[in-house]
Design a protein around this motif. Structure first.
Motif, PDB file in Angstrom:
ATOM      1  N   ARG A 101      13.978  32.102  41.790  1.00 25.63           N
ATOM      2  CA  ARG A 101      15.377  31.934  42.171  1.00 25.63           C
ATOM      3  C   ARG A 101      15.448  31.357  43.577  1.00 25.63           C
ATOM      4  N   GLY A 102      16.306  30.377  43.783  1.00 26.52           N
ATOM      5  CA  GLY A 102      16.478  29.828  45.118  1.00 26.52           C
ATOM      6  C   GLY A 102      15.349  28.903  45.511  1.00 26.52           C
ATOM      7  N   SER A 103      15.310  28.566  46.791  1.00 20.64           N
ATOM      8  CA  SER A 103      14.345  27.606  47.312  1.00 20.64           C
ATOM      9  C   SER A 103      13.054  28.290  47.731  1.00 20.64           C
ATOM     10  N   GLY A 104      11.990  27.489  47.752  1.00 21.17           N
ATOM     11  CA  GLY A 104      10.727  27.971  48.278  1.00 21.17           C
ATOM     12  C   GLY A 104      10.728  27.939  49.797  1.00 21.17           C
ATOM     13  N   SER A 105       9.555  28.219  50.378  1.00 27.17           N
ATOM     14  CA  SER A 105       9.452  28.214  51.837  1.00 27.17           C
ATOM     15  C   SER A 105       8.102  27.633  52.237  1.00 27.17           C
ATOM     16  N   THR A 106       8.058  27.097  53.418  1.00 27.32           N
ATOM     17  CA  THR A 106       6.822  26.509  53.922  1.00 27.32           C
ATOM     18  C   THR A 106       5.731  27.583  54.030  1.00 27.32           C
ATOM     19  N   GLY A 107       4.563  27.277  53.489  1.00 25.74           N
ATOM     20  CA  GLY A 107       3.460  28.238  53.511  1.00 25.74           C
ATOM     21  C   GLY A 107       3.575  29.345  52.479  1.00 25.74           C
ATOM     22  N   GLN A 108       4.543  29.250  51.587  1.00 23.40           N
ATOM     23  CA  GLN A 108       4.763  30.291  50.573  1.00 23.40           C
ATOM     24  C   GLN A 108       3.542  30.434  49.660  1.00 23.40           C
ATOM     25  N   VAL A 109       3.185  31.683  49.360  1.00 30.30           N
ATOM     26  CA  VAL A 109       2.166  31.984  48.356  1.00 30.30           C
ATOM     27  C   VAL A 109       2.829  32.898  47.321  1.00 30.30           C
ATOM     28  N   LEU A 110       2.984  32.402  46.109  1.00 29.20           N
ATOM     29  CA  LEU A 110       3.635  33.145  45.035  1.00 29.20           C
ATOM     30  C   LEU A 110       2.577  33.581  44.025  1.00 29.20           C
ATOM     31  N   THR A 111       2.421  34.896  43.862  1.00 25.15           N
ATOM     32  CA  THR A 111       1.486  35.439  42.882  1.00 25.15           C
ATOM     33  C   THR A 111       2.281  35.985  41.701  1.00 25.15           C
ATOM     34  N   ILE A 112       1.948  35.501  40.519  1.00 27.33           N
ATOM     35  CA  ILE A 112       2.629  35.906  39.290  1.00 27.33           C
ATOM     36  C   ILE A 112       1.632  36.684  38.446  1.00 27.33           C
ATOM     37  N   ASN A 113       1.811  37.988  38.343  1.00 34.70           N
ATOM     38  CA  ASN A 113       0.939  38.829  37.527  1.00 34.70           C
ATOM     39  C   ASN A 113       1.523  38.943  36.123  1.00 34.70           C
ATOM     40  N   LEU A 114       0.710  38.697  35.128  1.00 36.26           N
ATOM     41  CA  LEU A 114       1.151  38.724  33.734  1.00 36.26           C
ATOM     42  C   LEU A 114       0.578  39.957  33.060  1.00 36.26           C
ATOM     43  N   ASP A 115       1.429  40.895  32.718  1.00 39.14           N
ATOM     44  CA  ASP A 115       1.015  42.168  32.130  1.00 39.14           C
ATOM     45  C   ASP A 115       1.935  42.477  30.939  1.00 39.14           C
ATOM     46  N   PRO A 116       1.461  42.271  29.689  1.00 38.75           N
ATOM     47  CA  PRO A 116       0.097  41.887  29.318  1.00 38.75           C
ATOM     48  C   PRO A 116      -0.162  40.416  29.563  1.00 38.75           C
ATOM     49  N   PRO A 117      -1.437  40.004  29.511  1.00 42.33           N
ATOM     50  CA  PRO A 117      -1.751  38.586  29.689  1.00 42.33           C
ATOM     51  C   PRO A 117      -1.090  37.726  28.624  1.00 42.33           C
ATOM     52  N   VAL A 118      -0.892  36.467  28.973  1.00 41.19           N
ATOM     53  CA  VAL A 118      -0.315  35.488  28.047  1.00 41.19           C
ATOM     54  C   VAL A 118      -1.408  34.495  27.661  1.00 41.19           C
ATOM     55  N   VAL A 119      -1.509  34.207  26.374  1.00 40.56           N
ATOM     56  CA  VAL A 119      -2.549  33.306  25.886  1.00 40.56           C
ATOM     57  C   VAL A 119      -2.036  31.872  25.917  1.00 40.56           C
ATOM     58  N   GLY A 120      -2.860  30.967  26.414  1.00 43.90           N
ATOM     59  CA  GLY A 120      -2.464  29.568  26.420  1.00 43.90           C
ATOM     60  C   GLY A 120      -3.561  28.664  26.921  1.00 43.90           C
ATOM     61  N   ARG A 121      -3.371  27.387  26.656  1.00 40.73           N
ATOM     62  CA  ARG A 121      -4.279  26.343  27.153  1.00 40.73           C
ATOM     63  C   ARG A 121      -3.618  25.515  28.237  1.00 40.73           C
ATOM     64  N   TRP A 122      -2.292  25.390  28.178  1.00 42.43           N
ATOM     65  CA  TRP A 122      -1.575  24.563  29.148  1.00 42.43           C
ATOM     66  C   TRP A 122      -0.747  25.434  30.085  1.00 42.43           C
ATOM     67  N   LEU A 123      -0.854  25.135  31.365  1.00 38.00           N
ATOM     68  CA  LEU A 123      -0.058  25.781  32.416  1.00 38.00           C
ATOM     69  C   LEU A 123       0.815  24.715  33.047  1.00 38.00           C
ATOM     70  N   THR A 124       2.125  24.971  33.089  1.00 40.53           N
ATOM     71  CA  THR A 124       3.034  23.994  33.685  1.00 40.53           C
ATOM     72  C   THR A 124       3.883  24.648  34.763  1.00 40.53           C
ATOM     73  N   MET A 125       4.273  23.815  35.728  1.00 43.26           N
ATOM     74  CA  MET A 125       5.241  24.208  36.747  1.00 43.26           C
ATOM     75  C   MET A 125       6.276  23.101  36.823  1.00 43.26           C
ATOM     76  N   GLN A 126       7.550  23.476  36.768  1.00 40.46           N
ATOM     77  CA  GLN A 126       8.642  22.507  36.818  1.00 40.46           C
ATOM     78  C   GLN A 126       9.666  22.987  37.831  1.00 40.46           C
ATOM     79  N   SER A 127      10.157  22.047  38.653  1.00 41.84           N
ATOM     80  CA  SER A 127      11.141  22.376  39.685  1.00 41.84           C
ATOM     81  C   SER A 127      12.449  21.669  39.385  1.00 41.84           C
ATOM     82  N   PHE A 128      13.550  22.328  39.730  1.00 44.09           N
ATOM     83  CA  PHE A 128      14.880  21.771  39.471  1.00 44.09           C
ATOM     84  C   PHE A 128      15.636  21.688  40.799  1.00 44.09           C
ATOM     85  N   GLY A 129      16.062  20.476  41.149  1.00 42.83           N
ATOM     86  CA  GLY A 129      16.753  20.294  42.421  1.00 42.83           C
ATOM     87  C   GLY A 129      17.671  19.104  42.363  1.00 42.83           C
TER      88      GLY A 129
END
Length: 624
Positions: free
Chosen positions: A348-376
Motif C-alpha cells: 500500500r502506498g509508495s516505497g522509500s529509498t533504501g527500503q527492504v521488504l521481506t514477504i514471509n509466505l506461511d504456508p509456502p506457495v508453489v511456483g516457477r515464476w515470480l513477478t513484481m508489478q508496480s502501479f503509478g
C-alpha cells in the motif's frame, strides 16, 4: 476406537515409556520378530519387551491380544510401506523401549510458531558432542475427532528433514536451519506422523509443531516420540537456503535507458548498489510495469525479499504486487497470464529509498515464476528494483504418486538400486534424457524413463501398483483461473494442463493429455468429481472409465459436470484424459468431493503428473 493403556506385569510399576504409546501403529516386519505371546493389553506387552534384553520395539494386536517383541530392524522397509520403522495399522498399538532425547532449545535456531515444542534426537549428547553421519526417523501418533483442513506443519532441522503422514511425504526436504511451513489436510481418527532427519556430522536434531487453522497445537515434538536409526544418508545436495532467483532468466515489460545502467538482469545479479545505476528501472512511459523471474523449476517459496534503490527516489515505486505461480510470464505476449498466478503480497502506498521488504509466505506457495508489478502515474520510472530475491526448497521431487508406476519396465533408460524415492527423483533430475521415474519399495529399484518408456501401443502405460511410487521431471502448468471463467465448486483448485503457456498459445489439437494423481482412501466409498474442461475430459479411476465425458459448452462456459466414481481401499490411480478440440486455451479444473459433499478429497493443483500422446487411438491402452 478403543484406546489402550499402560499396565505392568504382576503388580510391578510399569516403565515410564509404557505410557508413551503409538496408537494405531505397528513396528517393522512380523516375520523378523523375536517372539510373541498373548497379553491382556498394550501396557503388558510393553512390560514384556522390558523383560526381554534383546527387545527394543513391540506392538500389540487389539483383536487377538498378540504381543510381538522385535529387535532393531534398522533401515529395512516393511513390505508395502514407504519408510522404515513404524507405520499405521489401526488394529495395533506400538512402542519402543528406548525413547528420544529432547531439549528445550538449540544453540543456533528455534521454532517461533510454538514455544512448547522441543528439539529431538536419538542420543542424549547431541548438544555437547558431534554426532555420526546417519538418518533418524522420529514418530508420533495423533488422534483427531474430526478431519482438519488447512493445518500447518512447522519444522526446522539440523541438518535436513522430510515429514510424512501415514507413510506419505507431505513437505519439502528442508535444508540446515531452514524453517519450513507446509499446509496439510488431516483425516479424522488416528494418523502417524514421521520425520526423517538426515545428519552429516556435528550437532543434530529436529523441532516441529502441527497447528490447527485457529492456532491450536495439535501435536509437537516432545518426549513422547519414538525413533529409529537407519544407515547413513547420501551426500547432501547444494543448500536450498540460498537465493533461488540469483542469476535466473529475467524479463520485463520495459527498460529505461541506458541498458548498461538499468537492465532487468541487475535485479537478480546478487548486488545491491549504493549508486544510481546498475539496478533495474522501468521506462517512464509505463504506468503498470512488471518484471518476471523464471526460477527454472517449481519451488516451495517461503520468503521473498525486495530491495528498493538506495541512492534516491524510492517513492517512485508504489502499489507493488508480488505473484508466484505456474503460469508462464516470460515476454510481453504472455504478460496477461501474470494474473493467473497467486497474489502473495500487495504493498500500500509508495516505497522509500533504501527500503527492504521481506514477504514471509506461511504456508509456502508453489511456483516457477515470480513477478513484481508496480502501479503509478505516467512520467516516472514506476518500478525500481535493486534486487529481488526468493528463498525456498525444490518442489518437483515432492510430487510423488504413491501406489502407481509406468508399466513399461523393459524400456527403462536405466535401473538403479537406491535407498529412497527421493534419491530416485534426484537421479532423474541429473539424467538429461529422463522425464519420468518410478521406485519399487520392495527391491529398492529405481527406473529412469523417457517418453517411450512410459508408452504401450502409443498410449500411456499408467499402472496401479501398491509397491511403487512414480514421479515426473516436468510439472504441469497450473493457473489460479481460466482466462474466461472461474471454477466455482472449489476456490483452491487450479486449472492445469501439460504446458505452461496454454492460456495464450494454442496447444495442438491432435494429441491427448493425460493428467494423473493418486489418492489414498481408508475404505471403499463413492465420491463425486466436479469438472470444468476446456475442451473435453474423461475420468478414469483405477483403469475404469466413468461418465459422462466432460465437454466445454460455449453457451454456458461456467457449466460444471458431476462424475460419480468409486474409490477402493488403499491407493487409487486417477486419470483425466483431456483433449483440445476448438481453437483457444486448453485446461481443466476438478475437485473430488466426499460422498456427503462436505470434504474435498482431491483437487487439481501443481502436484499432478502429465503425459502427452497422439490422439490416434481411442481409449486408454495400457492403463491398469
Amino acid at each position: 476406537m478403543p484406546r489402550s493403556f499402560a499396565h505392568g506385569h504382576g503388580g510391578r510399576s510399569a516403565p515410564a515409556a509404557c505410557s508413551l504409546l503409538q496408537e494405531s501403529a505397528r513396528y517393522g516386519e512380523d516375520a523378523l520378530m523375536l517372539s510373541n505371546s498373548t497379553e491382556p493389553n498394550a501396557g503388558a506387552c510393553c512390560q514384556a519387551c522390558y523383560d526381554s534384553p534383546a527387545c527394543l520395539y513391540w506392538d500389540w494386536e487389539r483383536g487377538s491380544g498378540i504381543c510381538r517383541l522385535k529387535g532393531d530392524q534398522g533401515g529395512r522397509i516393511p513390505p508395502g510401506q514407504t519408510i522404515p520403522g513404524f507405520f499405521r495399522d489401526i488394529g495395533r498399538v506400538a512402542g519402543a523401549k528406548r525413547g528420544v532425547s529432547f531439549y528445550t532449545y538449540h544453540h543456533t535456531v528455534s521454532l517461533p510458531a510454538d514455544s512448547g515444542s522441543y528439539w529431538l534426537w536419538s542420543t542424549a549428547d547431541t548438544q555437547s558432542a558431534a554426532q555420526p553421519t546417519n538418518t533418524v526417523f522420529v514418530y508420533r501418533t495423533i488422534s483427531l475427532p474430526t478431519a482438519v483442513t488447512g493445518a500447518i506443519f512447522h519444522y526446522i532441522a539440523d541438518d535436513f528433514a522430510v515429514p510424512y503422514l501415514n507413510g506419505r511425504a507431505f513437505g519439502p526436504r528442508s535444508t540446515r536451519y531452514q524453517l519450513v511451513n507446509v499446509s496439510i489436510d488431516l483425516p479424522a481418527g488416528d494418523s502417524l506422523i514421521a520425520i526423517a532427519v538426515e545428519n552429516y556430522g556435528g550437532q543434530a536434531g529436529v523441532e516441529a509443531s502441527l497447528l490447527a487453522p485457529n492456532g491450536t497445537v495439535l501435536v509437537h515434538t516432545d518426549g513422547a516420540w519414538a525413533f529409529v536409526e537407519v544407515p547413513p544418508p547420501p551426500p547432501p545436495p547444494p543448500s536450498g537456503s540460498d537465493n533461488i532467483a540469483f542469476n535466473k532468466p529475467v524479463f520485463a515489460l520495459s527498460t529505461d535507458s541506458p541498458m548498461s545502467s538499468y537492465a532487468p538482469s541487475f535485479a537478480v545479479d546478487g548486488s545491491i548498489p549504493v549508486t544510481g545505476d546498475q539496478f533495474y528501472r522501468s521506462a517512464p512511459v509505463d504506468t503498470a510495469p512488471w518484471l518476471a523471474i523464471d526460477l527454472g523449476d517449481i519451488f516451495h517459496i517461503d520468503r521473498i525479499v525486495y530491495y528498493n534503490r538506495r541512492d534516491c527516489c524510492g517513492n517512485n515505486t508504489g502499489g507493488a504486487e508480488f505473484r508466484v505461480g505456474g503460469a508462464q510470464v516470460p515476454i510481453n505476449g504472455t504478460a496477461q497470464q501474470m494474473t493467473h498466478n497467486t497474489l502473495v503480497h500487495r504493498s500500500r502506498g509508495s516505497g522509500s529509498t533504501g527500503q527492504v521488504l521481506t514477504i514471509n509466505l506461511d504456508p509456502p506457495v508453489v511456483g516457477r515464476w515470480l513477478t513484481m508489478q508496480s502501479f503509478g502515474s505516467a512520467g516516472k520510472p514506476n518500478l525500481q528494483i535493486a534486487e529481488l530475491q526468493a528463498y525456498g526448497a525444490p518442489a518437483v521431487c515432492s510430487i510423488r504418486q504413491y501406489g502407481a508406476s509406468y508399466g513399461n519396465d523393459a524400456g527403462a533408460l536405466s535401473t538403479l538400486r537406491l535407498r529412497s524415492e527421493g534419491a530416485c527423483c534426484d537421479a532423474c533430475a541429473r539424467t538429461s534424457a529422463c522425464l519420468y521415474w518410478d521406485y519399487d519399495f520392495t527391491s529398492g529399484s529405481c527406473r529412469l524413463k523417457g517418453l517411450d518408456s512410459v508408452m504401450v501401443k502409443g498410449q500411456p502405460a499408467l499402472v496401479a501398483d501398491s509397491s511403487r511410487v512414480c514421479g515426473v521431471k516436468r510439472p504441469v502448468g497450473f493457473y489460479t483461473r481460466h482466462p474466461s471463467v472461474q471454477f466455482s465448486p472449489d476456490s483452491r483448485a487450479h486449472f492445469i494442463w501439460s504446458r505452461v503457456d496454454v492460456s495464450t498459445n494454442e496447444p495442438p489439437a491432435d494429441q491427448l493429455v493425460y493428467l494423473f494423481r493418486t489418492l489414498k482412501s481408508e475404505t471403499a466409498t463413492n465420491a463425486t468429481f466436479k469438472v470444468l474442461a476446456d475442451d473435453t475430459a474423461t475420468v478414469f479411476v483405477n483403469g475404469k472409465q466413468y461418465g459422462p465425458t466432460v465437454l466445454w459448452d460455449p453457451r454456458n462456459i461456467s457449466r460444471v459436470t458431476d462424475v460419480r466414481v468409486e474409490l477402493q481401499p488403499g491407493d487409487n490411480l486417477i486419470v483425466l484424459m483431456c483433449t483440445q478440440v476448438r481453437r483457444g486455451p486448453a485446461m481443466v479444473a476438478a475437485a473430488l468431493f466426499s460422498e456427503d459433499g462436505s470434504t474435498v478429497l482431491l483437487r487439481t493443483d501443481y502436484a499432478w503428473g502429465w503425459i502427452e500422446a497422439p490422439a490416434t487411438i481411442g481409449g486408454l491402452l495400457g492403463l491398469g
